[in-house]
Scaffold this motif. Sequence first.
Motif, PDB file in Angstrom:
ATOM      1  N   MET A   1     -33.005 -57.620 -41.063  1.00  0.00           N
ATOM      2  CA  MET A   1     -31.861 -58.287 -41.690  1.00  0.00           C
ATOM      3  C   MET A   1     -31.092 -59.108 -40.664  1.00  0.00           C
ATOM      4  O   MET A   1     -30.654 -60.200 -40.934  1.00  0.00           O
ATOM      5  CB  MET A   1     -30.945 -57.228 -42.316  1.00  0.00           C
ATOM      6  N   ARG A   2     -30.934 -58.540 -39.466  1.00  0.00           N
ATOM      7  CA  ARG A   2     -30.147 -59.253 -38.462  1.00  0.00           C
ATOM      8  C   ARG A   2     -30.860 -60.518 -37.997  1.00  0.00           C
ATOM      9  O   ARG A   2     -30.222 -61.555 -37.785  1.00  0.00           O
ATOM     10  CB  ARG A   2     -29.889 -58.328 -37.275  1.00  0.00           C
ATOM     11  N   LYS A   3     -32.188 -60.445 -37.839  1.00  0.00           N
ATOM     12  CA  LYS A   3     -32.940 -61.632 -37.430  1.00  0.00           C
ATOM     13  C   LYS A   3     -32.817 -62.727 -38.481  1.00  0.00           C
ATOM     14  O   LYS A   3     -32.702 -63.902 -38.147  1.00  0.00           O
ATOM     15  CB  LYS A   3     -34.416 -61.281 -37.214  1.00  0.00           C
ATOM     16  N   ARG A   4     -32.823 -62.320 -39.744  1.00  0.00           N
ATOM     17  CA  ARG A   4     -32.698 -63.302 -40.815  1.00  0.00           C
ATOM     18  C   ARG A   4     -31.326 -63.958 -40.774  1.00  0.00           C
ATOM     19  O   ARG A   4     -31.202 -65.170 -40.992  1.00  0.00           O
ATOM     20  CB  ARG A   4     -32.900 -62.582 -42.153  1.00  0.00           C
ATOM     21  N   LEU A   5     -30.290 -63.187 -40.488  1.00  0.00           N
ATOM     22  CA  LEU A   5     -28.938 -63.741 -40.398  1.00  0.00           C
ATOM     23  C   LEU A   5     -28.827 -64.729 -39.241  1.00  0.00           C
ATOM     24  O   LEU A   5     -28.233 -65.808 -39.374  1.00  0.00           O
ATOM     25  CB  LEU A   5     -27.926 -62.608 -40.221  1.00  0.00           C
ATOM     26  N   VAL A   6     -29.406 -64.380 -38.101  1.00  0.00           N
ATOM     27  CA  VAL A   6     -29.367 -65.275 -36.935  1.00  0.00           C
ATOM     28  C   VAL A   6     -30.125 -66.563 -37.238  1.00  0.00           C
ATOM     29  O   VAL A   6     -29.648 -67.658 -36.936  1.00  0.00           O
ATOM     30  CB  VAL A   6     -29.950 -64.558 -35.699  1.00  0.00           C
ATOM     31  N   ALA A   7     -31.301 -66.430 -37.849  1.00  0.00           N
ATOM     32  CA  ALA A   7     -32.087 -67.618 -38.178  1.00  0.00           C
ATOM     33  C   ALA A   7     -31.331 -68.505 -39.163  1.00  0.00           C
ATOM     34  O   ALA A   7     -31.315 -69.732 -39.019  1.00  0.00           O
ATOM     35  CB  ALA A   7     -33.431 -67.209 -38.764  1.00  0.00           C
ATOM     36  N   TRP A   8     -30.696 -67.914 -40.154  1.00  0.00           N
ATOM     37  CA  TRP A   8     -29.936 -68.674 -41.146  1.00  0.00           C
ATOM     38  C   TRP A   8     -28.759 -69.392 -40.485  1.00  0.00           C
ATOM     39  O   TRP A   8     -28.466 -70.546 -40.785  1.00  0.00           O
ATOM     40  CB  TRP A   8     -29.448 -67.731 -42.240  1.00  0.00           C
ATOM     41  N   THR A   9     -28.080 -68.723 -39.548  1.00  0.00           N
ATOM     42  CA  THR A   9     -26.942 -69.332 -38.862  1.00  0.00           C
ATOM     43  C   THR A   9     -27.391 -70.514 -38.018  1.00  0.00           C
ATOM     44  O   THR A   9     -26.758 -71.582 -38.033  1.00  0.00           O
ATOM     45  CB  THR A   9     -26.247 -68.284 -37.968  1.00  0.00           C
ATOM     46  N   ILE A  10     -28.486 -70.350 -37.267  1.00  0.00           N
ATOM     47  CA  ILE A  10     -28.985 -71.437 -36.428  1.00  0.00           C
ATOM     48  C   ILE A  10     -29.411 -72.624 -37.285  1.00  0.00           C
ATOM     49  O   ILE A  10     -29.109 -73.782 -36.967  1.00  0.00           O
ATOM     50  CB  ILE A  10     -30.141 -70.933 -35.545  1.00  0.00           C
ATOM     51  N   LEU A  11     -30.102 -72.344 -38.384  1.00  0.00           N
ATOM     52  CA  LEU A  11     -30.550 -73.412 -39.263  1.00  0.00           C
ATOM     53  C   LEU A  11     -29.362 -74.155 -39.862  1.00  0.00           C
ATOM     54  O   LEU A  11     -29.358 -75.394 -39.937  1.00  0.00           O
ATOM     55  CB  LEU A  11     -31.417 -72.823 -40.383  1.00  0.00           C
ATOM     56  N   THR A  12     -28.341 -73.426 -40.273  1.00  0.00           N
ATOM     57  CA  THR A  12     -27.158 -74.059 -40.846  1.00  0.00           C
ATOM     58  C   THR A  12     -26.453 -74.935 -39.822  1.00  0.00           C
ATOM     59  O   THR A  12     -26.042 -76.060 -40.123  1.00  0.00           O
ATOM     60  CB  THR A  12     -26.191 -72.978 -41.372  1.00  0.00           C
ATOM     61  N   ALA A  14     -27.801 -76.369 -37.223  1.00  0.00           N
ATOM     62  CA  ALA A  14     -28.647 -77.524 -36.949  1.00  0.00           C
ATOM     63  C   ALA A  14     -28.497 -78.573 -38.045  1.00  0.00           C
ATOM     64  O   ALA A  14     -28.351 -79.768 -37.759  1.00  0.00           O
ATOM     65  CB  ALA A  14     -30.104 -77.089 -36.818  1.00  0.00           C
ATOM     66  N   LEU A  15     -28.512 -78.146 -39.288  1.00  0.00           N
ATOM     67  CA  LEU A  15     -28.345 -79.098 -40.389  1.00  0.00           C
ATOM     68  C   LEU A  15     -26.972 -79.749 -40.357  1.00  0.00           C
ATOM     69  O   LEU A  15     -26.832 -80.944 -40.614  1.00  0.00           O
ATOM     70  CB  LEU A  15     -28.551 -78.375 -41.728  1.00  0.00           C
ATOM     71  N   LEU A  16     -25.958 -78.969 -40.017  1.00  0.00           N
ATOM     72  CA  LEU A  16     -24.611 -79.525 -39.926  1.00  0.00           C
ATOM     73  C   LEU A  16     -24.527 -80.552 -38.800  1.00  0.00           C
ATOM     74  O   LEU A  16     -23.915 -81.620 -38.950  1.00  0.00           O
ATOM     75  CB  LEU A  16     -23.598 -78.400 -39.694  1.00  0.00           C
ATOM     76  N   ALA A  17     -25.160 -80.250 -37.664  1.00  0.00           N
ATOM     77  CA  ALA A  17     -25.150 -81.191 -36.539  1.00  0.00           C
ATOM     78  C   ALA A  17     -25.856 -82.493 -36.913  1.00  0.00           C
ATOM     79  O   ALA A  17     -25.387 -83.580 -36.582  1.00  0.00           O
ATOM     80  CB  ALA A  17     -25.818 -80.545 -35.325  1.00  0.00           C
ATOM     81  N   VAL A  18     -26.986 -82.379 -37.621  1.00  0.00           N
ATOM     82  CA  VAL A  18     -27.706 -83.585 -38.047  1.00  0.00           C
ATOM     83  C   VAL A  18     -26.854 -84.396 -39.019  1.00  0.00           C
ATOM     84  O   VAL A  18     -26.808 -85.624 -38.936  1.00  0.00           O
ATOM     85  CB  VAL A  18     -29.054 -83.191 -38.687  1.00  0.00           C
ATOM     86  N   ALA A  19     -26.162 -83.733 -39.912  1.00  0.00           N
ATOM     87  CA  ALA A  19     -25.314 -84.438 -40.875  1.00  0.00           C
ATOM     88  C   ALA A  19     -24.175 -85.168 -40.167  1.00  0.00           C
ATOM     89  O   ALA A  19     -23.891 -86.337 -40.456  1.00  0.00           O
ATOM     90  CB  ALA A  19     -24.752 -83.450 -41.896  1.00  0.00           C
TER      91      ALA A  19
END
Length: 45
Positions: A1-12, A14-19
């Motif tokens: 669960m924690r790895k999924r949360l970290v991956a989701w945070t990093i992905l979010t 990254a998408l915010l930075a690209v936007a």
Amino acid sequence: MRKRLVAWTILTCALLAVAVWTVLGPPEPPAGPHLPSRDLTAAVR
């Protein structure tokens, strides 16, 4: 669960930075007398 949360945070983040990059464009160089490369070498010294 924690790895999924970290991956989701990093992905979010990254998408915010690209936007933000797409909307505002690349950052402008600072309009100062010193070049960023000179400031970097001075900071290293």
